[in-house]
Scaffold this motif. Sequence first.
Motif, PDB file in Angstrom:
ATOM      1  N   ALA A   1      36.332  -9.799 102.051  1.00 42.80           N
ATOM      2  CA  ALA A   1      35.595  -8.594 101.664  1.00 42.80           C
ATOM      3  C   ALA A   1      34.103  -8.826 101.842  1.00 42.80           C
ATOM      4  O   ALA A   1      33.573  -9.848 101.415  1.00 42.80           O
ATOM      5  CB  ALA A   1      35.900  -8.235 100.207  1.00 42.80           C
ATOM      6  N   ASP A   2      33.435  -7.886 102.491  1.00 38.54           N
ATOM      7  CA  ASP A   2      31.984  -7.948 102.668  1.00 38.54           C
ATOM      8  C   ASP A   2      31.308  -7.864 101.304  1.00 38.54           C
ATOM      9  O   ASP A   2      31.835  -7.233 100.383  1.00 38.54           O
ATOM     10  CB  ASP A   2      31.531  -6.797 103.565  1.00 38.54           C
ATOM     11  N   THR A   3      30.148  -8.506 101.162  1.00 44.68           N
ATOM     12  CA  THR A   3      29.461  -8.491  99.864  1.00 44.68           C
ATOM     13  C   THR A   3      29.004  -7.092  99.475  1.00 44.68           C
ATOM     14  O   THR A   3      28.854  -6.801  98.295  1.00 44.68           O
ATOM     15  CB  THR A   3      28.233  -9.424  99.881  1.00 44.68           C
ATOM     16  N   GLY A   4      28.828  -6.202 100.453  1.00 38.13           N
ATOM     17  CA  GLY A   4      28.407  -4.840 100.156  1.00 38.13           C
ATOM     18  C   GLY A   4      29.554  -3.878  99.927  1.00 38.13           C
ATOM     19  O   GLY A   4      29.334  -2.705  99.644  1.00 38.13           O
TER      20      GLY A   4
ATOM     21  N   VAL B   1      34.151  -2.987  94.874  1.00 37.53           N
ATOM     22  CA  VAL B   1      35.135  -3.844  94.218  1.00 37.53           C
ATOM     23  C   VAL B   1      36.493  -3.152  94.168  1.00 37.53           C
ATOM     24  O   VAL B   1      37.540  -3.805  94.249  1.00 37.53           O
ATOM     25  CB  VAL B   1      34.652  -4.222  92.792  1.00 37.53           C
ATOM     26  N   GLY B   2      36.496  -1.843  94.081  1.00 36.27           N
ATOM     27  CA  GLY B   2      37.753  -1.096  94.028  1.00 36.27           C
ATOM     28  C   GLY B   2      38.605  -1.303  95.265  1.00 36.27           C
ATOM     29  O   GLY B   2      39.839  -1.311  95.182  1.00 36.27           O
ATOM     30  N   ASN B   3      37.974  -1.486  96.426  1.00 35.41           N
ATOM     31  CA  ASN B   3      38.734  -1.752  97.646  1.00 35.41           C
ATOM     32  C   ASN B   3      39.422  -3.113  97.580  1.00 35.41           C
ATOM     33  O   ASN B   3      40.569  -3.270  98.006  1.00 35.41           O
ATOM     34  CB  ASN B   3      37.820  -1.687  98.873  1.00 35.41           C
TER      35      ASN B   3
ATOM     36  N   VAL C   1      43.730  -4.129  97.431  1.00 42.75           N
ATOM     37  CA  VAL C   1      44.473  -5.152  98.176  1.00 42.75           C
ATOM     38  C   VAL C   1      45.142  -6.137  97.222  1.00 42.75           C
ATOM     39  O   VAL C   1      46.303  -6.513  97.407  1.00 42.75           O
ATOM     40  CB  VAL C   1      43.534  -5.891  99.155  1.00 42.75           C
ATOM     41  N   MET C   2      44.436  -6.538  96.161  1.00 40.17           N
ATOM     42  CA  MET C   2      45.023  -7.462  95.189  1.00 40.17           C
ATOM     43  C   MET C   2      46.196  -6.820  94.453  1.00 40.17           C
ATOM     44  O   MET C   2      47.164  -7.504  94.113  1.00 40.17           O
ATOM     45  CB  MET C   2      43.961  -7.926  94.199  1.00 40.17           C
ATOM     46  N   ASP C   3      46.136  -5.524  94.210  1.00 39.76           N
ATOM     47  CA  ASP C   3      47.236  -4.810  93.564  1.00 39.76           C
ATOM     48  C   ASP C   3      48.470  -4.791  94.463  1.00 39.76           C
ATOM     49  O   ASP C   3      49.595  -4.977  93.996  1.00 39.76           O
ATOM     50  CB  ASP C   3      46.801  -3.395  93.207  1.00 39.76           C
ATOM     51  N   ILE C   4      48.258  -4.589  95.766  1.00 39.64           N
ATOM     52  CA  ILE C   4      49.380  -4.629  96.721  1.00 39.64           C
ATOM     53  C   ILE C   4      50.020  -6.011  96.705  1.00 39.64           C
ATOM     54  O   ILE C   4      51.243  -6.156  96.690  1.00 39.64           O
ATOM     55  CB  ILE C   4      48.891  -4.255  98.134  1.00 39.64           C
TER      56      ILE C   4
END
Length: 130
Positions: free
Chosen positions: A100-103, A106-108, A112-115
């Motif tokens: 994940a890009d630093t910019g 966090v929801g994105n 992915v972590m939820d998947i």
Amino acid sequence: MNLRGRNKVSPEFSMSSMTDIVFLLLVFFLLTSPSITPQALDLLLPSSSGKTKTQGKVTVSISKEGEFYVNATKVEPEEMEAQILSLLEGKEKPSIILRADTGSEVGNSVLVMDIANRNDITCVLATKPN
């Protein structure tokens, strides 16, 4: 008496073999350099002091604009879970490397972590070493 030798040594040096070697090295490095960087996405990863020793089966990248890429293929958020599951089908210890890009939001990353959590997949967050 003539004491001079009949064979004269030429002080010239032929550079043709040297240029052949340099040309072959140049071609070798030009052909192998694209295979060194498997991910062509330009992401600015967060930094950390730890190292990741696991090699992921699937890489999910999130750009600053919120675009999702699964193994460098752009996917929509709705199709991402199906794409990940099809790539990890039949694998032992499936894992995802999340880049994940630093910019990016966090929801994105949480999506992915939820998947990964729903499907019992190990999720590793990629960082840039200090």
